[in-house]
Design an enzyme around this catalytic site. Structure first.
Site, PDB file in Angstrom:
ATOM      1  N   GLY A  57      10.818  -4.581  39.764  1.00 35.80           N
ATOM      2  CA  GLY A  57      10.998  -3.121  40.143  1.00 35.80           C
ATOM      3  C   GLY A  57      12.146  -2.689  40.025  1.00 35.80           C
ATOM      4  N   CYS A  84      12.267 -11.089  38.634  1.00 35.57           N
ATOM      5  CA  CYS A  84      12.832  -9.886  38.925  1.00 35.57           C
ATOM      6  C   CYS A  84      12.327  -9.270  40.445  1.00 35.57           C
ATOM      7  CB  CYS A  84      12.936  -8.814  37.956  1.00 35.57           C
ATOM      8  SG  CYS A  84      15.021  -7.642  38.374  1.00 35.57           S
ATOM      9  N   TYR A  85      12.225  -8.249  40.859  1.00 35.90           N
ATOM     10  CA  TYR A  85      12.102  -7.718  42.341  1.00 35.90           C
ATOM     11  C   TYR A  85      10.621  -8.771  42.733  1.00 35.90           C
ATOM     12  CZ  TYR A  85      10.932  -4.352  45.679  1.00 35.90           C
ATOM     13  OH  TYR A  85      10.801  -3.816  46.938  1.00 35.90           O
ATOM     14  N   HIS A 171      13.220 -11.775  32.436  1.00 35.98           N
ATOM     15  CA  HIS A 171      12.419 -11.130  32.335  1.00 35.98           C
ATOM     16  C   HIS A 171      11.585 -12.561  31.319  1.00 35.98           C
ATOM     17  CE1 HIS A 171      12.171  -7.664  34.702  1.00 35.98           C
ATOM     18  NE2 HIS A 171      13.880  -7.592  34.611  1.00 35.98           N
ATOM     19  N   GLU A 173       8.876 -11.766  29.972  1.00 36.73           N
ATOM     20  CA  GLU A 173       8.027 -10.896  28.749  1.00 36.73           C
ATOM     21  C   GLU A 173       8.739 -10.263  27.978  1.00 36.73           C
ATOM     22  OE1 GLU A 173       8.938  -8.478  32.420  1.00 36.73           O
ATOM     23  OE2 GLU A 173       9.098 -10.255  31.969  1.00 36.73           O
ATOM     24  N   SER A 225     -13.472  12.613  16.624  1.00 33.96           N
ATOM     25  CA  SER A 225     -11.837  13.440  16.728  1.00 33.96           C
ATOM     26  C   SER A 225     -11.711  13.077  15.090  1.00 33.96           C
ATOM     27  CB  SER A 225     -11.489  13.236  17.012  1.00 33.96           C
ATOM     28  OG  SER A 225     -10.916  12.378  17.222  1.00 33.96           O
ATOM     29  N   GLY A 226     -12.956  11.458  14.488  1.00 35.20           N
ATOM     30  CA  GLY A 226     -11.938  11.070  13.953  1.00 35.20           C
ATOM     31  C   GLY A 226     -10.839  10.247  14.115  1.00 35.20           C
ATOM     32  N   GLY A 227     -10.014  10.163  14.854  1.00 39.90           N
ATOM     33  CA  GLY A 227      -8.907   8.971  15.299  1.00 39.90           C
ATOM     34  C   GLY A 227      -9.603   7.783  16.137  1.00 39.90           C
ATOM     35  N   VAL A 228      -8.191   7.289  16.041  1.00 41.10           N
ATOM     36  CA  VAL A 228      -8.669   5.690  16.461  1.00 41.10           C
ATOM     37  C   VAL A 228      -9.479   5.533  18.012  1.00 41.10           C
ATOM     38  CG1 VAL A 228      -7.731   3.533  17.105  1.00 41.10           C
ATOM     39  CG2 VAL A 228      -7.060   5.142  15.674  1.00 41.10           C
ATOM     40  N   ASP A 229      -9.329   6.152  18.809  1.00 38.43           N
ATOM     41  CA  ASP A 229      -9.630   6.049  20.486  1.00 38.43           C
ATOM     42  C   ASP A 229     -11.235   6.448  19.911  1.00 38.43           C
ATOM     43  OD1 ASP A 229      -7.526   4.412  20.669  1.00 38.43           O
ATOM     44  OD2 ASP A 229      -6.794   7.071  21.352  1.00 38.43           O
ATOM     45  N   SER A 230     -11.119   7.772  19.700  1.00 39.03           N
ATOM     46  CA  SER A 230     -13.215   7.955  19.461  1.00 39.03           C
ATOM     47  C   SER A 230     -13.536   7.055  18.577  1.00 39.03           C
ATOM     48  CB  SER A 230     -12.837   9.769  19.448  1.00 39.03           C
ATOM     49  OG  SER A 230     -12.368   9.493  18.197  1.00 39.03           O
ATOM     50  N   SER A 231     -13.168   6.935  17.213  1.00 36.12           N
ATOM     51  CA  SER A 231     -13.763   6.479  16.366  1.00 36.12           C
ATOM     52  C   SER A 231     -14.003   4.869  17.431  1.00 36.12           C
ATOM     53  CB  SER A 231     -13.461   6.227  14.761  1.00 36.12           C
ATOM     54  OG  SER A 231     -13.081   7.326  14.463  1.00 36.12           O
ATOM     55  N   LYS A 372      -3.830  -0.428  23.107  1.00 37.32           N
ATOM     56  CA  LYS A 372      -4.055   0.463  21.341  1.00 37.32           C
ATOM     57  C   LYS A 372      -3.896  -0.336  20.158  1.00 37.32           C
ATOM     58  CE  LYS A 372      -4.405   4.899  19.095  1.00 37.32           C
ATOM     59  NZ  LYS A 372      -4.873   5.877  19.874  1.00 37.32           N
TER      60      LYS A 372
END
Length: 518
Positions: A57, A84-85, A171, A173, A225-231, A372
Protein backbone atom coordinates in the site's frame (compact mmCIF):
# COMPACT_ATOMS: atom_id res chain seq x y z
CA UNK A 1 -20.47 -34.74 -0.12
CA UNK A 2 -18.89 -31.62 -1.66
CA UNK A 3 -15.40 -30.72 -0.45
CA UNK A 4 -15.02 -27.32 1.18
CA UNK A 5 -13.57 -24.75 -1.23
CA UNK A 6 -10.20 -23.68 0.12
CA UNK A 7 -9.83 -19.92 0.18
CA UNK A 8 -7.20 -17.23 0.61
CA UNK A 9 -8.35 -13.78 1.69
CA UNK A 10 -6.27 -10.87 0.37
CA UNK A 11 -6.53 -7.84 2.66
CA UNK A 12 -6.15 -4.75 0.46
CA UNK A 13 -4.45 -1.57 1.70
CA UNK A 14 -4.97 0.19 -1.64
CA UNK A 15 -2.06 -1.58 -3.30
CA UNK A 16 -1.24 -1.13 -6.96
CA UNK A 17 -0.71 -4.91 -7.00
CA UNK A 18 -3.83 -5.85 -4.98
CA UNK A 19 -5.66 -7.56 -7.82
CA UNK A 20 -2.40 -9.09 -9.04
CA UNK A 21 -1.92 -10.89 -5.70
CA UNK A 22 -5.38 -12.47 -5.98
CA UNK A 23 -4.66 -13.38 -9.59
CA UNK A 24 -1.34 -15.06 -8.76
CA UNK A 25 -3.01 -17.16 -6.06
CA UNK A 26 -5.73 -18.21 -8.48
CA UNK A 27 -3.11 -19.00 -11.13
CA UNK A 28 -1.80 -21.55 -8.63
CA UNK A 29 -5.30 -23.08 -8.54
CA UNK A 30 -6.30 -21.75 -5.12
CA UNK A 31 -9.39 -19.56 -4.82
CA UNK A 32 -8.84 -16.03 -3.49
CA UNK A 33 -10.98 -13.04 -2.58
CA UNK A 34 -10.07 -9.40 -1.94
CA UNK A 35 -11.41 -7.56 1.12
CA UNK A 36 -10.64 -4.01 2.33
CA UNK A 37 -8.37 -3.39 5.31
CA UNK A 38 -11.44 -2.20 7.26
CA UNK A 39 -12.77 -5.79 7.42
CA UNK A 40 -12.84 -6.99 11.03
CA UNK A 41 -11.35 -10.23 12.29
CA UNK A 42 -14.82 -11.66 12.84
CA UNK A 43 -15.92 -10.69 9.32
CA UNK A 44 -12.84 -12.40 7.91
CA UNK A 45 -13.57 -15.52 9.97
CA UNK A 46 -17.10 -15.53 8.53
CA UNK A 47 -15.55 -15.91 5.07
CA UNK A 48 -13.98 -19.17 6.29
CA UNK A 49 -10.50 -18.53 4.88
CA UNK A 50 -7.61 -20.98 5.09
CA UNK A 51 -4.92 -18.31 4.82
CA UNK A 52 -4.55 -14.53 4.69
CA UNK A 53 -2.30 -12.30 2.58
CA UNK A 54 -1.76 -8.65 3.54
CA UNK A 55 -1.12 -6.50 0.46
CA UNK A 56 1.22 -3.58 0.00
CA UNK A 57 0.00 0.00 0.00
CA UNK A 58 1.10 3.61 -0.51
CA UNK A 59 0.75 4.86 3.09
CA UNK A 60 3.19 5.03 6.04
CA UNK A 61 2.12 2.67 8.81
CA UNK A 62 3.34 4.92 11.65
CA UNK A 63 1.15 7.89 10.67
CA UNK A 64 -2.11 8.39 12.57
CA UNK A 65 -4.37 8.50 9.51
CA UNK A 66 -2.81 5.46 7.81
CA UNK A 67 -4.89 2.34 7.13
CA UNK A 68 -4.73 -0.20 9.97
CA UNK A 69 -6.23 -3.66 10.21
CA UNK A 70 -8.07 -5.11 13.17
CA UNK A 71 -5.12 -6.34 15.33
CA UNK A 72 -7.08 -9.52 16.14
CA UNK A 73 -6.55 -10.66 12.54
CA UNK A 74 -2.96 -11.52 13.45
CA UNK A 75 -4.22 -13.69 16.34
CA UNK A 76 -6.68 -15.82 14.37
CA UNK A 77 -4.16 -18.65 14.12
CA UNK A 78 -4.39 -18.67 10.32
CA UNK A 79 -1.27 -18.67 8.12
CA UNK A 80 -0.52 -15.05 7.22
CA UNK A 81 1.79 -13.62 4.56
CA UNK A 82 2.48 -9.88 4.37
CA UNK A 83 4.07 -7.93 1.49
CA UNK A 84 5.63 -4.45 1.79
CA UNK A 85 3.05 -2.38 3.73
CA UNK A 86 1.59 -5.68 4.94
CA UNK A 87 4.98 -6.59 6.41
CA UNK A 88 5.28 -3.17 8.03
CA UNK A 89 1.80 -3.59 9.53
CA UNK A 90 2.81 -6.89 11.14
CA UNK A 91 5.98 -5.30 12.56
CA UNK A 92 4.11 -2.25 13.82
CA UNK A 93 1.35 -4.24 15.55
CA UNK A 94 3.76 -6.75 17.12
CA UNK A 95 6.18 -4.26 18.63
CA UNK A 96 8.76 -3.86 15.90
CA UNK A 97 9.81 -0.54 14.43
CA UNK A 98 9.13 1.00 11.02
CA UNK A 99 10.75 4.19 9.75
CA UNK A 100 11.42 6.21 6.65
CA UNK A 101 14.52 4.77 5.01
CA UNK A 102 17.54 6.89 4.03
CA UNK A 103 17.21 5.46 0.53
CA UNK A 104 14.12 4.03 -1.10
CA UNK A 105 14.25 0.92 -3.26
CA UNK A 106 12.36 0.71 -6.53
CA UNK A 107 12.69 -2.05 -9.09
CA UNK A 108 14.92 -5.12 -9.25
CA UNK A 109 17.21 -5.54 -6.22
CA UNK A 110 19.69 -8.23 -5.20
CA UNK A 111 18.62 -9.94 -1.96
CA UNK A 112 20.64 -12.17 0.38
CA UNK A 113 18.89 -14.97 2.26
CA UNK A 114 20.04 -15.21 5.90
CA UNK A 115 20.11 -18.58 7.62
CA UNK A 116 17.14 -20.94 7.72
CA UNK A 117 13.72 -19.80 6.46
CA UNK A 118 10.52 -21.76 6.02
CA UNK A 119 9.15 -19.24 3.53
CA UNK A 120 12.30 -18.89 1.43
CA UNK A 121 13.29 -22.54 1.60
CA UNK A 122 14.39 -23.91 -1.75
CA UNK A 123 15.23 -20.50 -3.19
CA UNK A 124 18.84 -19.37 -3.84
CA UNK A 125 20.86 -17.59 -1.16
CA UNK A 126 21.15 -14.68 -3.59
CA UNK A 127 18.21 -13.73 -5.80
CA UNK A 128 16.58 -10.77 -7.53
CA UNK A 129 13.45 -9.33 -5.92
CA UNK A 130 11.15 -6.45 -6.85
CA UNK A 131 11.08 -3.59 -4.34
CA UNK A 132 8.82 -0.54 -4.23
CA UNK A 133 9.17 1.29 -0.91
CA UNK A 134 10.49 4.26 1.01
CA UNK A 135 9.58 3.02 4.51
CA UNK A 136 11.05 -0.19 5.91
CA UNK A 137 11.20 -2.26 9.09
CA UNK A 138 14.15 -1.13 11.21
CA UNK A 139 13.61 -3.51 14.14
CA UNK A 140 12.21 -7.03 13.88
CA UNK A 141 9.41 -7.76 16.41
CA UNK A 142 10.21 -10.01 19.34
CA UNK A 143 9.72 -13.69 18.45
CA UNK A 144 10.39 -13.11 14.76
CA UNK A 145 13.47 -14.22 12.83
CA UNK A 146 15.21 -12.06 10.24
CA UNK A 147 15.54 -14.16 7.08
CA UNK A 148 16.74 -11.84 4.28
CA UNK A 149 18.26 -8.44 3.57
CA UNK A 150 19.34 -6.19 0.69
CA UNK A 151 22.07 -3.52 0.59
CA UNK A 152 19.52 -0.75 1.34
CA UNK A 153 17.00 -2.79 3.34
CA UNK A 154 18.45 -4.72 6.31
CA UNK A 155 15.04 -6.31 7.00
CA UNK A 156 13.84 -7.69 3.66
CA UNK A 157 12.00 -10.69 5.16
CA UNK A 158 11.12 -12.09 8.57
CA UNK A 159 8.94 -14.87 9.95
CA UNK A 160 7.44 -16.39 13.06
CA UNK A 161 6.68 -20.06 12.29
CA UNK A 162 5.06 -20.56 15.69
CA UNK A 163 2.45 -17.92 14.87
CA UNK A 164 2.42 -19.00 11.19
CA UNK A 165 3.18 -15.40 10.15
CA UNK A 166 5.59 -14.63 7.31
CA UNK A 167 6.48 -11.35 5.65
CA UNK A 168 8.60 -9.84 2.88
CA UNK A 169 9.43 -6.23 2.06
CA UNK A 170 9.59 -7.23 -1.62
CA UNK A 171 6.73 -8.26 -3.88
CA UNK A 172 6.64 -12.02 -4.69
CA UNK A 173 3.51 -11.50 -6.80
CA UNK A 174 5.41 -9.44 -9.41
CA UNK A 175 7.04 -11.46 -12.19
CA UNK A 176 10.29 -9.47 -11.80
CA UNK A 177 10.87 -11.24 -8.46
CA UNK A 178 12.82 -14.19 -9.84
CA UNK A 179 11.53 -16.79 -7.37
CA UNK A 180 8.27 -15.09 -6.42
CA UNK A 181 6.09 -17.93 -7.66
CA UNK A 182 8.16 -20.45 -5.69
CA UNK A 183 7.69 -18.37 -2.54
CA UNK A 184 3.92 -18.20 -3.08
CA UNK A 185 3.80 -21.96 -3.70
CA UNK A 186 5.72 -22.58 -0.49
CA UNK A 187 3.32 -20.42 1.51
CA UNK A 188 0.17 -21.89 -0.01
CA UNK A 189 1.06 -25.56 -0.24
CA UNK A 190 3.75 -26.16 2.39
CA UNK A 191 3.01 -23.64 5.14
CA UNK A 192 -0.77 -23.22 4.74
CA UNK A 193 -1.34 -26.85 3.67
CA UNK A 194 -3.61 -25.97 0.75
CA UNK A 195 -4.00 -27.96 -2.45
CA UNK A 196 -4.30 -26.84 -6.10
CA UNK A 197 -7.90 -27.87 -6.66
CA UNK A 198 -9.53 -24.70 -8.03
CA UNK A 199 -9.78 -25.66 -11.72
CA UNK A 200 -12.04 -24.50 -14.55
CA UNK A 201 -14.01 -27.74 -14.30
CA UNK A 202 -14.55 -27.36 -10.55
CA UNK A 203 -15.47 -23.69 -11.01
CA UNK A 204 -18.16 -24.55 -13.56
CA UNK A 205 -19.56 -27.37 -11.43
CA UNK A 206 -19.81 -25.07 -8.40
CA UNK A 207 -21.31 -22.21 -10.43
CA UNK A 208 -23.95 -24.50 -11.93
CA UNK A 209 -24.93 -25.74 -8.46
CA UNK A 210 -25.17 -22.20 -7.10
CA UNK A 211 -27.26 -21.00 -10.06
CA UNK A 212 -29.69 -23.89 -9.68
CA UNK A 213 -29.97 -23.25 -5.93
CA UNK A 214 -30.72 -19.57 -6.51
CA UNK A 215 -33.03 -19.80 -9.52
CA UNK A 216 -34.88 -23.04 -8.69
CA UNK A 217 -37.84 -23.19 -11.14
CA UNK A 218 -37.91 -19.46 -11.91
CA UNK A 219 -37.00 -17.94 -15.29
CA UNK A 220 -34.08 -15.64 -16.18
CA UNK A 221 -33.68 -12.98 -18.87
CA UNK A 222 -30.32 -11.82 -20.22
CA UNK A 223 -29.34 -8.92 -22.47
CA UNK A 224 -26.94 -10.78 -24.75
CA UNK A 225 -24.54 -8.43 -26.54
CA UNK A 226 -22.20 -10.99 -28.06
CA UNK A 227 -19.37 -9.70 -25.90
CA UNK A 228 -17.26 -12.09 -23.84
CA UNK A 229 -18.96 -11.57 -20.47
CA UNK A 230 -22.61 -11.75 -21.54
CA UNK A 231 -21.83 -14.67 -23.86
CA UNK A 232 -20.22 -16.71 -21.08
CA UNK A 233 -23.13 -15.87 -18.76
CA UNK A 234 -25.52 -17.17 -21.42
CA UNK A 235 -23.61 -20.42 -21.90
CA UNK A 236 -23.24 -20.97 -18.14
CA UNK A 237 -26.89 -20.23 -17.36
CA UNK A 238 -28.02 -22.46 -20.22
CA UNK A 239 -25.95 -25.33 -18.82
CA UNK A 240 -27.48 -24.76 -15.39
CA UNK A 241 -31.16 -24.07 -16.16
CA UNK A 242 -31.70 -24.82 -19.85
CA UNK A 243 -35.02 -23.50 -21.21
CA UNK A 244 -35.54 -21.30 -18.15
CA UNK A 245 -33.13 -18.84 -19.79
CA UNK A 246 -34.37 -16.24 -22.27
CA UNK A 247 -31.92 -13.98 -24.14
CA UNK A 248 -32.55 -10.70 -25.95
CA UNK A 249 -30.07 -9.41 -28.53
CA UNK A 250 -30.54 -5.76 -29.47
CA UNK A 251 -29.04 -5.00 -32.89
CA UNK A 252 -28.52 -1.24 -32.74
CA UNK A 253 -26.59 -1.21 -36.00
CA UNK A 254 -23.36 -0.13 -34.29
CA UNK A 255 -21.71 -3.55 -34.29
CA UNK A 256 -18.81 -4.81 -36.37
CA UNK A 257 -19.30 -6.73 -39.59
CA UNK A 258 -20.73 -10.20 -39.05
CA UNK A 259 -21.36 -9.90 -35.32
CA UNK A 260 -25.18 -10.14 -35.26
CA UNK A 261 -24.98 -13.19 -37.53
CA UNK A 262 -22.32 -14.74 -35.28
CA UNK A 263 -24.47 -14.30 -32.17
CA UNK A 264 -27.46 -15.90 -33.85
CA UNK A 265 -25.40 -18.77 -35.23
CA UNK A 266 -23.74 -19.60 -31.90
CA UNK A 267 -26.58 -19.15 -29.44
CA UNK A 268 -29.66 -19.99 -31.46
CA UNK A 269 -28.26 -22.68 -33.77
CA UNK A 270 -25.44 -24.21 -31.70
CA UNK A 271 -26.69 -23.83 -28.11
CA UNK A 272 -30.44 -23.84 -28.94
CA UNK A 273 -31.04 -20.97 -26.51
CA UNK A 274 -34.34 -19.08 -26.58
CA UNK A 275 -32.99 -15.96 -28.31
CA UNK A 276 -34.98 -12.94 -29.45
CA UNK A 277 -33.16 -10.88 -32.11
CA UNK A 278 -34.42 -7.29 -32.08
CA UNK A 279 -33.66 -5.09 -35.10
CA UNK A 280 -33.45 -1.55 -33.71
CA UNK A 281 -31.09 -0.08 -36.31
CA UNK A 282 -33.44 2.56 -37.70
CA UNK A 283 -34.54 3.53 -34.20
CA UNK A 284 -30.93 4.22 -33.17
CA UNK A 285 -30.08 6.10 -36.36
CA UNK A 286 -33.03 8.42 -35.75
CA UNK A 287 -31.99 9.02 -32.13
CA UNK A 288 -28.36 9.69 -33.08
CA UNK A 289 -29.06 11.89 -36.10
CA UNK A 290 -27.01 15.08 -35.89
CA UNK A 291 -25.39 14.20 -32.56
CA UNK A 292 -21.65 15.00 -32.51
CA UNK A 293 -20.74 15.03 -28.83
CA UNK A 294 -19.27 11.62 -27.78
CA UNK A 295 -20.75 11.72 -24.27
CA UNK A 296 -24.18 12.50 -25.65
CA UNK A 297 -23.79 9.59 -28.07
CA UNK A 298 -22.95 7.29 -25.17
CA UNK A 299 -25.91 8.48 -23.12
CA UNK A 300 -28.40 8.07 -25.98
CA UNK A 301 -27.11 4.60 -26.84
CA UNK A 302 -27.21 3.43 -23.21
CA UNK A 303 -30.67 4.82 -22.50
CA UNK A 304 -32.12 3.49 -25.74
CA UNK A 305 -30.66 0.05 -25.13
CA UNK A 306 -32.50 -0.35 -21.84
CA UNK A 307 -35.73 0.99 -23.34
CA UNK A 308 -35.61 -1.55 -26.16
CA UNK A 309 -34.58 -4.36 -23.81
CA UNK A 310 -37.34 -3.74 -21.27
CA UNK A 311 -39.94 -3.44 -24.03
CA UNK A 312 -39.02 -7.00 -25.02
CA UNK A 313 -38.69 -8.22 -21.42
CA UNK A 314 -42.24 -7.13 -20.58
CA UNK A 315 -43.56 -9.28 -23.42
CA UNK A 316 -42.42 -12.36 -21.50
CA UNK A 317 -44.36 -13.70 -18.52
CA UNK A 318 -42.92 -15.30 -15.41
CA UNK A 319 -39.45 -13.74 -15.48
CA UNK A 320 -37.99 -13.19 -12.01
CA UNK A 321 -34.27 -12.74 -12.61
CA UNK A 322 -32.21 -10.40 -14.77
CA UNK A 323 -28.73 -11.82 -15.47
CA UNK A 324 -25.72 -9.55 -15.87
CA UNK A 325 -22.17 -10.13 -17.05
CA UNK A 326 -20.59 -8.37 -14.08
CA UNK A 327 -17.06 -9.71 -13.47
CA UNK A 328 -14.79 -9.45 -10.42
CA UNK A 329 -12.83 -6.31 -11.44
CA UNK A 330 -16.19 -4.53 -11.88
CA UNK A 331 -17.13 -5.49 -8.33
CA UNK A 332 -13.76 -4.44 -6.91
CA UNK A 333 -13.71 -1.12 -8.77
CA UNK A 334 -17.32 -0.27 -7.92
CA UNK A 335 -16.54 -0.55 -4.21
CA UNK A 336 -19.67 -2.67 -3.93
CA UNK A 337 -21.01 -5.10 -1.40
CA UNK A 338 -18.30 -7.70 -1.91
CA UNK A 339 -15.26 -5.51 -1.28
CA UNK A 340 -16.54 -2.71 0.91
CA UNK A 341 -15.03 0.00 -1.25
CA UNK A 342 -11.29 -0.49 -0.83
CA UNK A 343 -10.54 0.67 -4.33
CA UNK A 344 -10.07 4.36 -4.98
CA UNK A 345 -11.49 4.02 -8.49
CA UNK A 346 -15.28 4.01 -8.56
CA UNK A 347 -17.21 2.53 -11.45
CA UNK A 348 -20.89 2.76 -10.70
CA UNK A 349 -22.56 1.92 -14.01
CA UNK A 350 -22.64 -1.85 -13.67
CA UNK A 351 -25.39 -2.09 -11.08
CA UNK A 352 -27.39 1.01 -11.96
CA UNK A 353 -30.17 -0.48 -14.06
CA UNK A 354 -32.91 1.98 -15.11
CA UNK A 355 -35.93 -0.24 -14.43
CA UNK A 356 -39.13 1.27 -15.89
CA UNK A 357 -41.82 2.22 -13.39
CA UNK A 358 -43.56 -0.90 -12.17
CA UNK A 359 -40.88 -3.24 -13.54
CA UNK A 360 -38.25 -4.99 -11.46
CA UNK A 361 -36.17 -8.16 -11.68
CA UNK A 362 -33.87 -9.67 -9.09
CA UNK A 363 -30.25 -9.73 -10.24
CA UNK A 364 -28.16 -12.81 -10.86
CA UNK A 365 -24.45 -12.26 -11.56
CA UNK A 366 -22.79 -15.67 -11.93
CA UNK A 367 -19.38 -14.27 -13.01
CA UNK A 368 -18.97 -11.66 -10.29
CA UNK A 369 -16.08 -13.53 -8.64
CA UNK A 370 -14.03 -14.15 -11.79
CA UNK A 371 -11.29 -12.22 -13.58
CA UNK A 372 -11.44 -11.74 -17.36
CA UNK A 373 -9.06 -14.53 -18.31
CA UNK A 374 -10.95 -16.90 -15.98
CA UNK A 375 -14.19 -15.91 -17.74
CA UNK A 376 -12.57 -16.74 -21.08
CA UNK A 377 -11.41 -20.12 -19.77
CA UNK A 378 -14.93 -20.89 -18.56
CA UNK A 379 -16.33 -19.93 -21.97
CA UNK A 380 -13.91 -22.24 -23.77
CA UNK A 381 -14.74 -25.11 -21.42
CA UNK A 382 -18.46 -24.52 -22.07
CA UNK A 383 -17.92 -24.83 -25.83
CA UNK A 384 -18.05 -21.21 -26.97
CA UNK A 385 -16.02 -20.61 -30.16
CA UNK A 386 -12.82 -18.53 -30.11
CA UNK A 387 -14.46 -15.80 -32.20
CA UNK A 388 -16.54 -14.95 -29.11
CA UNK A 389 -14.30 -16.01 -26.22
CA UNK A 390 -11.30 -14.10 -27.55
CA UNK A 391 -13.22 -11.20 -29.05
CA UNK A 392 -11.22 -8.00 -28.83
CA UNK A 393 -12.28 -5.27 -26.39
CA UNK A 394 -15.19 -3.42 -27.95
CA UNK A 395 -16.81 -0.34 -26.40
CA UNK A 396 -20.47 -0.53 -25.36
CA UNK A 397 -21.47 2.26 -27.79
CA UNK A 398 -19.79 0.27 -30.55
CA UNK A 399 -18.81 1.94 -33.79
CA UNK A 400 -20.56 5.16 -32.73
CA UNK A 401 -17.44 6.28 -30.87
CA UNK A 402 -15.13 5.18 -33.67
CA UNK A 403 -16.94 7.56 -35.99
CA UNK A 404 -15.87 11.11 -35.20
CA UNK A 405 -18.87 13.40 -35.58
CA UNK A 406 -22.47 12.49 -36.30
CA UNK A 407 -23.64 8.99 -37.17
CA UNK A 408 -25.17 8.06 -40.52
CA UNK A 409 -25.84 4.74 -42.22
CA UNK A 410 -23.32 5.64 -44.93
CA UNK A 411 -20.56 6.23 -42.35
CA UNK A 412 -21.40 3.03 -40.47
CA UNK A 413 -21.25 0.99 -43.67
CA UNK A 414 -17.89 2.53 -44.65
CA UNK A 415 -16.36 1.96 -41.23
CA UNK A 416 -17.74 -1.58 -40.92
CA UNK A 417 -16.13 -2.64 -44.20
CA UNK A 418 -12.79 -0.95 -43.51
CA UNK A 419 -12.68 -2.31 -39.96
CA UNK A 420 -13.34 -5.84 -41.23
CA UNK A 421 -10.27 -5.57 -43.49
CA UNK A 422 -8.09 -4.28 -40.62
CA UNK A 423 -9.23 -7.13 -38.39
CA UNK A 424 -8.83 -9.79 -41.07
CA UNK A 425 -5.26 -8.74 -41.89
CA UNK A 426 -4.14 -8.28 -38.30
CA UNK A 427 -5.85 -11.49 -37.14
CA UNK A 428 -3.60 -13.28 -39.64
CA UNK A 429 -0.56 -11.28 -38.52
CA UNK A 430 -1.29 -12.09 -34.86
CA UNK A 431 -1.48 -15.81 -35.60
CA UNK A 432 2.00 -15.70 -37.10
CA UNK A 433 3.42 -13.56 -34.28
CA UNK A 434 1.76 -15.12 -31.20
CA UNK A 435 -0.68 -12.34 -30.46
CA UNK A 436 1.84 -9.49 -30.64
CA UNK A 437 -0.87 -6.86 -31.20
CA UNK A 438 -3.36 -6.49 -28.35
CA UNK A 439 -6.11 -4.46 -30.01
CA UNK A 440 -6.71 -3.11 -33.51
CA UNK A 441 -9.52 -1.37 -35.32
CA UNK A 442 -10.44 1.37 -37.80
CA UNK A 443 -11.59 4.94 -37.07
CA UNK A 444 -13.57 7.18 -39.41
CA UNK A 445 -12.80 10.89 -38.88
CA UNK A 446 -15.23 13.65 -39.84
CA UNK A 447 -13.23 15.00 -42.78
CA UNK A 448 -12.78 14.47 -46.49
CA UNK A 449 -9.63 14.79 -48.56
CA UNK A 450 -8.64 15.06 -52.21
CA UNK A 451 -7.38 11.98 -54.01
CA UNK A 452 -6.87 10.51 -57.48
CA UNK A 453 -8.30 7.12 -58.43
CA UNK A 454 -7.79 6.05 -62.03
CA UNK A 455 -7.96 9.23 -64.08
CA UNK A 456 -10.49 10.88 -61.81
CA UNK A 457 -10.17 13.29 -58.93
CA UNK A 458 -11.89 12.15 -55.73
CA UNK A 459 -13.06 13.93 -52.62
CA UNK A 460 -13.62 11.12 -50.15
CA UNK A 461 -13.10 10.05 -46.55
CA UNK A 462 -9.95 8.76 -44.86
CA UNK A 463 -9.64 5.79 -42.51
CA UNK A 464 -7.31 5.79 -39.51
CA UNK A 465 -5.87 2.47 -38.32
CA UNK A 466 -5.35 2.05 -34.56
CA UNK A 467 -3.23 -0.90 -33.37
CA UNK A 468 -1.69 -1.10 -29.90
CA UNK A 469 0.37 -3.36 -27.68
CA UNK A 470 -0.76 -3.55 -24.05
CA UNK A 471 -1.12 -5.86 -21.06
CA UNK A 472 -4.04 -4.28 -19.25
CA UNK A 473 -5.19 -1.20 -21.25
CA UNK A 474 -3.93 1.10 -18.49
CA UNK A 475 -1.00 1.96 -20.73
CA UNK A 476 -0.45 1.09 -24.38
CA UNK A 477 2.13 1.59 -27.08
CA UNK A 478 1.42 1.78 -30.79
CA UNK A 479 2.22 -1.46 -32.58
CA UNK A 480 5.33 -1.38 -34.77
CA UNK A 481 3.69 -3.18 -37.68
CA UNK A 482 5.81 -4.08 -40.73
CA UNK A 483 5.44 -1.69 -43.65
CA UNK A 484 4.27 -4.50 -45.91
CA UNK A 485 1.35 -5.24 -43.53
CA UNK A 486 0.32 -1.59 -43.39
CA UNK A 487 0.69 -1.31 -47.16
CA UNK A 488 -1.53 -4.34 -47.74
CA UNK A 489 -4.23 -3.02 -45.39
CA UNK A 490 -4.13 0.39 -47.04
CA UNK A 491 -4.34 -1.04 -50.56
CA UNK A 492 -7.24 -3.28 -49.65
CA UNK A 493 -9.26 -0.57 -47.92
CA UNK A 494 -8.85 1.95 -50.75
CA UNK A 495 -9.45 -0.73 -53.39
CA UNK A 496 -12.40 -2.50 -51.74
CA UNK A 497 -14.28 0.20 -49.81
CA UNK A 498 -15.87 2.74 -52.15
CA UNK A 499 -15.80 6.18 -50.56
CA UNK A 500 -12.39 5.81 -48.88
CA UNK A 501 -9.36 7.32 -50.64
CA UNK A 502 -6.75 7.62 -47.89
CA UNK A 503 -5.45 5.51 -44.97
CA UNK A 504 -3.44 6.83 -41.98
CA UNK A 505 -1.81 5.01 -39.06
CA UNK A 506 -2.08 6.36 -35.49
CA UNK A 507 1.38 6.20 -33.86
CA UNK A 508 0.44 7.72 -30.48
CA UNK A 509 0.90 5.84 -27.22
CA UNK A 510 -1.37 5.88 -24.16
CA UNK A 511 -0.71 8.26 -22.45
CA UNK A 512 -0.92 10.93 -23.81
CA UNK A 513 -3.65 9.55 -26.09
CA UNK A 514 -6.31 7.01 -25.23
CA UNK A 515 -6.77 3.74 -27.11
CA UNK A 516 -10.19 4.73 -28.41
CA UNK A 517 -10.68 8.06 -30.20
CA UNK A 518 -13.83 9.14 -28.36
Amino acid sequence: MENKQEKVVVVDFGAQYGQLIARRVRDLKVYSEIVPYTTSAQEILALKPDAIILSGGPASVYLEDSPHIDPEILDLGLPILGFCYGMQTIAYLHGGKVANADKGEYGGTRMQRLGESQLLAGTPEEQTVWMSHRDSVTQVPEGYTLTASTPNCPVAAFENPEKKIYATQFHPEVKHTSHGNDILKTFLFELAGLSPQWTTESVIDRAVREIREQVKDEHVILALSGGVDSSVVAALLHKAIGDQLHCVFVNHGLLRKGEPESVERVFKDQFKIDLKMVDAQDRYLNKLAGVNDPEKKRRIIGEEFWKVFFEEAQKLDGIRYLAQGTIYPDVIESGSRKTGGASSTIKSHHNLIPFPEGVHFDLIEPLDHFFKDEVRAIGTELGLPDEIVYRQPFPGPGLAIRIIGDITKEKLDLLREADAIVREELDAYNKEHEGAVWQYFAVLPDIRSVGVMGDERTYARPIIIRAVESQDAMTADWAKLPYEVLSRISSRIVGEVAGINRVAYDITSKPPATIEWE
